[in-house]
Motif scaffolding. Structure first.
Motif: not given
Length: 326
Positions: A170-177, A183-203
């Motif tokens: 996010i670039g400039k703040p975005a609230f209820r846009v 897209m005017d509130h996007v500064a840029g992009y990056t790569i993320v690997n969202d690691i997940t422990t599968r057997d803990l997803v559901f209680r």
């Protein structure tokens, strides 16, 4: 040899790197990096630069032309290229990914053939894209690390999974846009690997509670991010980018962002309805098909994940199993 700048197409990008006992903000051009100093950015912080993007990109274009102070990118240790105050994660946002998960998680007593189950899931996803809203949950900024950090696999599970994602910065703040201005509130992009422990997803102690994203996704280092922050003007169409994740040289995820159920304008708009999005915040857009739960192969000690998103560079994450706690 794989390097972070493999696949980086932007004239320049931002990175953060360790320099003795501090972390510095740098500008990257091809395979070189230079620390940004007062001549380049005054006393502005990274998030202050992002807040005034795209004007700051014009300023940094001049910094990219300076001739002194450059180092080989391989000579520095990178850390996460962002400093988010908030991390929003998007669940179930790639059509094929959700269909695969429905099939992988089918109940043993379900009599439907696989193809019938896939058709049912596809109809459900198409209806959701027409009539539904995005599904968000919260990540901890403390889990955000650079791809130079080793990923320690907690000993309490053997079900740690990968989830390659395009992340909006996010670039400039975005609230209820609205979607038209999102897209005017996007500064840029990056790569993320969202690691997940599968057997803990559901209680398991009380299934009526539902999902437990805090435990499943927020162990230390569970959000490898970067290596670069690529300015938005250098990404021509974020809705048509190719994403690929290889595990030990074998391709596991290979998709494009045109499979998103909710595109970036819809995501940003919906996320901004409840809480202002702030400069530097990360909005993860979801993970495509090809997670470990579908392949029947979770992360192990010694694994190496190599992830690329078109134009954003290459992220390499090395895994190490945590020693058992006595």
């Amino acid at each position: 040899m794989t390097t972070p700048s493999d696949g980086l197409r932007a004239p320049f990008a931002l990175a953060r790197f360790r320099d003795d006992d501090r972390v510095r903000l740098g500008i990257v051009v091809e395979r070189s990096i230079r620390a940004l100093d007062a001549q380049d950015i005054g006393d502005a912080s990274l998030n202050e630069l992002l807040e005034v993007a795209p004007a700051s990109w014009e300023r940094l274009a001049a910094a990219a032309e300076r001739t002194e102070g450059w180092r080989d990118l391989d000579s520095v240790t990178l850390t996460a290229p962002v400093e988010p105050r908030q991390v929003l994660q998007t669940g179930a946002n790639y059509r094929t990914h959700v269909i695969d998960l429905v099939v992988a998680g089918r109940a043993a007593e379900d009599p439907r053939p696989v193809e019938e189950l896939r058709e049912w899931a596809a109809e459900m996803m198409d209806r959701r894209a027409r009539e539904g809203i995005p599904y968000f949950f919260i990540g901890l900024p403390a889990a955000v690390v650079g791809d130079d950090d080793e990923l320690v696999l907690p000993e309490y599970s053997e079900q740690h999974d990968w989830e390659l994602e395009l992340a909006v910065v996010i670039g400039k703040p975005a609230f209820r846009v609205g979607p038209a201005e999102a897209m005017d509130h996007v500064a840029g992009y990056t790569i993320v690997n969202d690691i997940t422990t599968r057997d803990l997803v559901f209680r398991q102690d009380m299934k009526e509670i539902g999902t437990d994203w805090y435990r499943a996704k927020n162990a230390p280092g569970f959000l490898p991010t970067g290596p670069f922050l690529v300015p938005a003007p250098f990404v021509e169409d974020p809705g048509a980018l190719r994403l690929r994740l290889d595990l030990n040289g074998r391709t596991m995820q290979d998709a494009t962002t045109d499979d998103l159920l909710f595109g970036l304008p819809a995501l940003i708009s919906a996320a901004s309805r409840n809480m202002p999005l702030l400069p530097g915040d990360l909005l993860l857009t979801g993970s495509p098909a090809g997670n470990g739960i579908v392949h029947g192969r979770m992360l192990r000690d010694g694994d190496v994940m190599t992830a690329t998103i078109e134009g954003l560079g290459t992220q390499v994450v090395r895994c190490r199993a945590e020693a058992a706690v006595a």
